[in-house]
Write an enzyme that holds these catalytic residues in place. Structure first.
Site, PDB file in Angstrom:
ATOM      1  N   MET A   1      -1.407  -1.551   3.799  1.00  0.00           N
ATOM      2  CA  MET A   1      -1.748  -1.823   2.403  1.00  0.00           C
ATOM      3  C   MET A   1      -0.577  -1.460   1.494  1.00  0.00           C
ATOM      4  O   MET A   1      -0.749  -1.280   0.285  1.00  0.00           O
ATOM      5  CB  MET A   1      -2.997  -1.041   1.995  1.00  0.00           C
ATOM      6  CG  MET A   1      -4.222  -1.488   2.796  1.00  0.00           C
ATOM      7  SD  MET A   1      -5.782  -1.165   1.959  1.00  0.00           S
ATOM      8  CE  MET A   1      -5.734   0.602   1.780  1.00  0.00           C
TER       9      MET A   1
ATOM     10  N   LEU B   1       4.493   2.201   1.368  1.00  0.00           N
ATOM     11  CA  LEU B   1       4.848   2.572   2.735  1.00  0.00           C
ATOM     12  C   LEU B   1       5.530   3.935   2.816  1.00  0.00           C
ATOM     13  O   LEU B   1       6.304   4.302   1.937  1.00  0.00           O
ATOM     14  CB  LEU B   1       5.759   1.488   3.319  1.00  0.00           C
ATOM     15  CG  LEU B   1       5.132   0.087   3.314  1.00  0.00           C
ATOM     16  CD1 LEU B   1       6.142  -0.958   3.777  1.00  0.00           C
ATOM     17  CD2 LEU B   1       3.878   0.040   4.184  1.00  0.00           C
TER      18      LEU B   1
ATOM     19  N   GLU C   1       6.530   7.316   5.959  1.00  0.00           N
ATOM     20  CA  GLU C   1       7.006   7.585   7.320  1.00  0.00           C
ATOM     21  C   GLU C   1       5.948   7.239   8.398  1.00  0.00           C
ATOM     22  O   GLU C   1       6.298   6.855   9.513  1.00  0.00           O
ATOM     23  CB  GLU C   1       7.397   9.063   7.388  1.00  0.00           C
ATOM     24  CG  GLU C   1       8.155   9.487   8.605  1.00  0.00           C
ATOM     25  CD  GLU C   1       9.450   8.723   8.837  1.00  0.00           C
ATOM     26  OE1 GLU C   1       9.839   8.599  10.008  1.00  0.00           O
ATOM     27  OE2 GLU C   1      10.060   8.243   7.859  1.00  0.00           O
ATOM     28  N   GLY C   2       4.664   7.365   8.041  1.00  0.00           N
ATOM     29  CA  GLY C   2       3.615   6.993   9.002  1.00  0.00           C
ATOM     30  C   GLY C   2       3.701   5.506   9.335  1.00  0.00           C
ATOM     31  O   GLY C   2       3.676   5.102  10.507  1.00  0.00           O
ATOM     32  N   HIS C   3       3.831   4.683   8.294  1.00  0.00           N
ATOM     33  CA  HIS C   3       3.976   3.236   8.514  1.00  0.00           C
ATOM     34  C   HIS C   3       5.277   2.941   9.274  1.00  0.00           C
ATOM     35  O   HIS C   3       5.307   2.096  10.170  1.00  0.00           O
ATOM     36  CB  HIS C   3       4.010   2.479   7.176  1.00  0.00           C
ATOM     37  CG  HIS C   3       2.800   2.673   6.312  1.00  0.00           C
ATOM     38  ND1 HIS C   3       2.840   3.383   5.137  1.00  0.00           N
ATOM     39  CD2 HIS C   3       1.521   2.239   6.437  1.00  0.00           C
ATOM     40  CE1 HIS C   3       1.650   3.381   4.572  1.00  0.00           C
ATOM     41  NE2 HIS C   3       0.819   2.697   5.344  1.00  0.00           N
TER      42      HIS C   3
ATOM     43  N   GLY D   1      -2.378   3.213  13.318  1.00  0.00           N
ATOM     44  CA  GLY D   1      -2.209   4.661  13.398  1.00  0.00           C
ATOM     45  C   GLY D   1      -3.524   5.350  13.717  1.00  0.00           C
ATOM     46  O   GLY D   1      -4.578   4.996  13.178  1.00  0.00           O
TER      47      GLY D   1
ATOM     48  N   GLN E   1     -11.159   3.479  12.593  1.00  0.00           N
ATOM     49  CA  GLN E   1     -10.673   2.109  12.369  1.00  0.00           C
ATOM     50  C   GLN E   1     -10.076   1.538  13.664  1.00  0.00           C
ATOM     51  O   GLN E   1     -10.329   0.384  14.023  1.00  0.00           O
ATOM     52  CB  GLN E   1      -9.613   2.131  11.258  1.00  0.00           C
ATOM     53  CG  GLN E   1      -8.870   0.835  11.078  1.00  0.00           C
ATOM     54  CD  GLN E   1      -7.988   0.859   9.839  1.00  0.00           C
ATOM     55  OE1 GLN E   1      -8.482   0.718   8.733  1.00  0.00           O
ATOM     56  NE2 GLN E   1      -6.700   1.049  10.024  1.00  0.00           N
TER      57      GLN E   1
ATOM     58  N   SER F   1      -0.022  10.189   3.984  1.00  0.00           N
ATOM     59  CA  SER F   1      -0.984   9.207   3.485  1.00  0.00           C
ATOM     60  C   SER F   1      -0.590   8.787   2.076  1.00  0.00           C
ATOM     61  O   SER F   1      -0.093   9.614   1.292  1.00  0.00           O
ATOM     62  CB  SER F   1      -2.388   9.833   3.448  1.00  0.00           C
ATOM     63  OG  SER F   1      -3.246   9.052   2.655  1.00  0.00           O
TER      64      SER F   1
HETATM   65  P1  AMP Z   1      -2.729   1.837   5.288  1.00  0.00           P
HETATM   66  O1  AMP Z   1      -1.559   1.259   4.562  1.00  0.00           O
HETATM   67  O2  AMP Z   1      -3.140   3.183   4.808  1.00  0.00           O
HETATM   68  O3  AMP Z   1      -3.858   0.863   5.447  1.00  0.00           O
HETATM   69  O4  AMP Z   1      -2.202   2.101   6.758  1.00  0.00           O
HETATM   70  C1  AMP Z   1      -1.642   1.080   7.531  1.00  0.00           C
HETATM   71  C2  AMP Z   1      -1.482   1.558   8.945  1.00  0.00           C
HETATM   72  O5  AMP Z   1      -0.637   2.699   8.972  1.00  0.00           O
HETATM   73  C3  AMP Z   1      -2.811   1.991   9.582  1.00  0.00           C
HETATM   74  O6  AMP Z   1      -2.837   1.565  10.943  1.00  0.00           O
HETATM   75  C4  AMP Z   1      -2.777   3.478   9.467  1.00  0.00           C
HETATM   76  O7  AMP Z   1      -3.539   4.142  10.443  1.00  0.00           O
HETATM   77  C5  AMP Z   1      -1.288   3.734   9.676  1.00  0.00           C
HETATM   78  N1  AMP Z   1      -0.936   5.036   9.125  1.00  0.00           N
HETATM   79  C6  AMP Z   1      -1.168   5.500   7.865  1.00  0.00           C
HETATM   80  N2  AMP Z   1      -0.768   6.785   7.761  1.00  0.00           N
HETATM   81  C7  AMP Z   1      -0.286   7.142   8.982  1.00  0.00           C
HETATM   82  C8  AMP Z   1       0.273   8.343   9.522  1.00  0.00           C
HETATM   83  N3  AMP Z   1       0.386   9.449   8.790  1.00  0.00           N
HETATM   84  N4  AMP Z   1       0.660   8.337  10.820  1.00  0.00           N
HETATM   85  C9  AMP Z   1       0.529   7.220  11.588  1.00  0.00           C
HETATM   86  N5  AMP Z   1       0.019   6.060  11.129  1.00  0.00           N
HETATM   87  C10 AMP Z   1      -0.381   6.016   9.853  1.00  0.00           C
END
Ligand code: AMP
Length: 296
Positions: free
Chosen positions: A40, A43, A45-47, A157, A163, A195
């Protein structure tokens, strides 16, 4: 394809569904493996960790950026969700992403749109009852993305553990020709899961938000030392979270790590999942607890 050769190509930013579809079909016709990282935006470091994994395992990486209105429940933060397209573009370029698919809401949900995908059962607990309709919104948008970006692998993630389980089930039940790759949670140095919603935290809330990770770690230590009782573990985690006066527990649940059904004894891999609200930020985190008798 060699990394240096790939990084020379400029990244494409694509809004139209038919354009990304044609591109991916063409790449696959050339024998390339395509990886999709749905996001979404905003972005971090997780992304980026998902993009790196996709780069390692595929030839062509597509990142989708779409703040999906139908997965936000009434009263949630759809309108104010952070949107940072310029920073997102830079991060994707830096990670060697080949194309970003960033559709607009009218493109994804044109007037007259009326179909939803519902994955039953797995949404009964954890965030399901607290966010009614959320997982149907996720399953629906991913069905559309998997059709528009017919990738070989899609990366998610484990921070969003429920999810991941919903998507794995949907892919299996509806025969999507695609492999779901679940990737580890990336954390700040003090354990807080990265996050987009962490940006909502005040300085003091941010300081106290480490209780989620400390609670999870405390439970993992207890299981390591032989604790198998789910109620006692839940109380132990609640005690740690109570050290943060600004935190409000939404849930602390222990469930079977595959079926997501409640467990009373930790006699198999068990998911400990938390949702705690600090001010405007509803934070989730989890850990899989594996008793040593269930290893090997
Ligand atoms: P989002 O943009 O929050 O919908 O996340 C997009 C993708 O990134 C999803 O698969 C999340 O699980 C993953 N994601 C978000 N935060 C993290 C994180 N801290 N570590 C690993 N993956 C993440």
């Amino acid at each position: 394809m060699a990394a240096a050769e790939r990084s020379k190509k400029p990244m494409d930013w694509i809004v139209e569904g038919n354009v990304i579809f044609q591109r991916v079909v063409e790449r696959k016709r050339q024998g390339l493996r395509v990886g999709l990282v749905p996001t979404m935006g905003n972005l971090h470091e997780g992304h980026a960790s998902l993009m790196r994994r996709a780069r390692k395992e595929t030839d062509e990486v597509v990142v989708s950026i779409f703040v999906n209105p139908i997965q936000f429940v009434q009263g949630e933060d759809y309108e104010t969700y952070p949107r940072t397209p310029e920073d997102d573009r830079k991060l994707c370029e830096g990670e060697g992403v080949d194309a970003v698919f960033a559709p607009n809401v009218e493109g994804m949900y044109p007037s007259g749109w009326s179909t939803q995908v519902q994955v039953n059962g797995l949404d009964q607990g954890l965030c399901g009852p607290r966010r009614p309709g959320h997982f149907a919104g996720v399953a629906t948008v991913l069905t559309k993305l998997f059709h528009l970006v017919p990738a070989d692998l899609a990366y998610f993630g484990l921070k969003d553990y429920q999810q991941v389980k919903v998507i794995e089930r949907m892919v299996r039940d509806l025969d999507f020709p695609l492999e779901v790759v679940a990737c580890p949670t990336i954390r700040e140095a003090d354990g807080l899961a990265k996050s987009s919603r962490n940006a909502y935290l005040s300085r003091e809330e941010r300081r106290q938000a480490t209780v989620l990770w400390r609670g999870l770690s405390s439970a993992a230590d207890a299981v390591e030392q032989g604790e198998r009782n789910a109620d006692r573990l839940r109380r132990r985690v609640a005690d740690v979270i109570a050290e943060a006066p600004l935190g409000h527990v939404d849930y602390i649940e222990l469930v079977d790590a595959e079926l997501l059904t409640p467990v009373s004894t930790i006699d198999r891999p068990t998911l400990l999942a938390l949702a705690v609200t600090f001010g405007r930020a509803r934070l989730i985190d989890n850990a899989v607890l594996i008793p040593k008798e269930a290893i090997g």
